[in-house]
Design an enzyme around this catalytic site. Structure first.
Site, PDB file in Angstrom:
ATOM      1  CB  THR A 198      73.762  58.935 -42.589  1.00 35.05           C
ATOM      2  OG1 THR A 198      75.177  58.776 -42.463  1.00 35.05           O
ATOM      3  CG2 THR A 198      73.059  57.869 -41.775  1.00 35.05           C
ATOM      4  CG  HIS A 246      72.798  54.137 -37.806  1.00 34.32           C
ATOM      5  ND1 HIS A 246      72.653  55.134 -38.738  1.00 34.32           N
ATOM      6  CD2 HIS A 246      73.271  54.760 -36.692  1.00 34.32           C
ATOM      7  CE1 HIS A 246      73.011  56.294 -38.202  1.00 34.32           C
ATOM      8  NE2 HIS A 246      73.401  56.095 -36.969  1.00 34.32           N
TER       9      HIS A 246
END
Ligand SMILES: Cc1cc2nc3c(=O)[nH]c(=O)nc-3n(C[C@H](O)[C@H](O)[C@H](O)COP(=O)(O)O)c2cc1C
Length: 387
Positions: free
Chosen positions: A156, A276
């Site tokens: 991520t 996100h």
């Protein structure tokens, strides 16, 4: 058992059953929450074209994501503190995903550890990595993922700092919750959640506690992230991680064509167009609006997936029709988990699958791999007429 026909039904039950602190943690975007809201409302801007007199028998939603067979183009996204939404949450969600035939992604910030999830599943799952300053921890966690037979590493890229989420600060978010007056009063009304938590020993960050050195107070997620996550992460380090891992690599959190090109250049197997879930840069466009320019930029050089804002099978269909090879869902399965544990995650997947399958058929298709943008009505300038 309540009758559940939509993800929204699961959301309502989840809201009643989960402690406020964890409900708020999930149902929050950063700052003004504009991006959080846009993620879902922009999907609704796209309409579908109904076709008739087309053979709708023998339909299939099966496809592949990064070379893995999936029952539908949906993977469970990494979600921090899942084991606080429901006791043993990561294990339950991983089992539901395995039985359904879709990938489960375990976050670095999980309550159940990599080893816990591996011990309770029979097929490989995916592991999402946050890049920490502590390089030994990084190396060890990658080795632990390899040892647990993890089949893809999801790195991520959009959370080297935490986007500010006001409610988490006000609630004093921690795992486990601290025994403040407000928490005790709220938890007293959540007996089902409490019983589950009493019945498990997994109440801390399972991948961190006992594995990372010099950790001050890992229960305080906000302080801990600021202290441990490496803000210096750059493409050179991503290449190092790629080499350390040596397997299927997925880069998550890409919103701009230039970054997507870099990801393709360093040999990522897939990228996730993602903001996100609106939890990081508020003011960013929704990920469904960011998708097409990225697809145009990378072509077939890398698989392009999308997450953020998916709440239905129709959202999945729209994303796939636009050109995404796969999708990830976060909140949609957390609602199910918090509402009814493993059965709730299965329910969320069933709802999404049914909506995807039927909507695909109404649009005149029998095979998800053959769906194209022709089934969509997309508002002019949807993907950006911005300066
Ligand atoms: C409560 C919560 C915790 C999350 N934790 C993580 C995490 O630990 N790692 C990560 O890469 N993404 C995390 N995400 C982002 C999700 O992986 C995913 O990008 C996002 O949920 C997609 O948006 P959606 O919730 O609208 O489906 C989190 C999202 C939520 C809602």
């Amino acid at each position: 058992m309540p009758v559940v026909t939509t993800i929204d039904d699961l959301h309502r039950i989840y809201r009643r059953r989960a402690p406020k602190m964890f409900y708020d943690y999930c149902e929050t975007g950063s700052w003004t929450e504009q991006t959080f809201r846009d993620n879902t409302s922009d999907f609704a801007e796209i309409r579908l074209r109904q076709r008739v007199a087309v053979d709708m028998s023998d339909r299939s939603t099966r496809t592949t994501m990064a070379g893995e067979e999936v029952a539908m183009p949906v993977a469970l996204a990494p979600v921090g503190l899942t084991g606080m939404q429901h006791a043993d949450g990561e294990i339950l969600a991983a089992k539901a995903a395995e039985n359904f035939g879709v990938p489960f992604t375990l976050t670095t910030m999980s309550i159940c550890s990599i080893e816990d999830v591996a011990a309770h599943t029979t097929k490989p799952f995916w592991f999402q990595l946050y890049v920490m300053r502590d390089r030994d921890f990084l190396r060890r966690v990658i080795d632990r993922a390899k040892a647990a037979n993890v089949s893809a590493l999801v790195v991520t890229l959009d959370l080297q700092m935490l986007g500010q989420r006001h409610k988490d600060i006000k609630n004093g978010l921690s795992a486990p919750p601290k025994p403040t007056l407000a928490n005790i009063a709220n938890l007293a009304t959540k007996w089902r959640w409490g019983l589950g938590m009493l019945g498990t020993k997994r109440r801390q960050f399972g991948n961190i506690v006992g594995h990372a050195q010099g950790v001050s107070d890992p229960s305080d997620l906000i302080a801990w992230t600021a202290e441990q996550f490496d803000p210096a992460l750059d493409w050179d380090q991503i290449e190092e991680i790629r080499d350390m891992w040596g397997g299927t690599l997925i880069l998550k959190g890409i919103m701009e064509p230039e970054d997507a090109k870099m990801a393709a250049k360093i040999g990522a197997d897939a990228i996730v167009v993602s903001n996100h879930g609106g939890r990081q840069l508020d003011g960013a466009v929704s990920s469904i609006r960011a998708l097409e320019p990225i697809l145009d930029a990378v072509g077939d050089a890398v698989e392009v997936w999308i997450d953020s804002g998916i709440r239905s099978g129709q959202d999945v269909l729209k994303a796939v029709a636009m050109g995404a090879k796969g999708t990830m869902i976060g909140r949609a399965y957390i609602y199910g988990l918090g509402a009814m544990g493993e059965a709730g995650v299965t329910k969320a997947l069933e709802v999404i699958h049914m909506e995807l399958d039927k909507s695909m058929a109404f649009c005149g298709h029998r095979d998800i791999t053959e769906v194209t943008r022709d089934i969509l009505r997309v508002p002019r300038g949807f993907s950006g007429d911005w300066d």
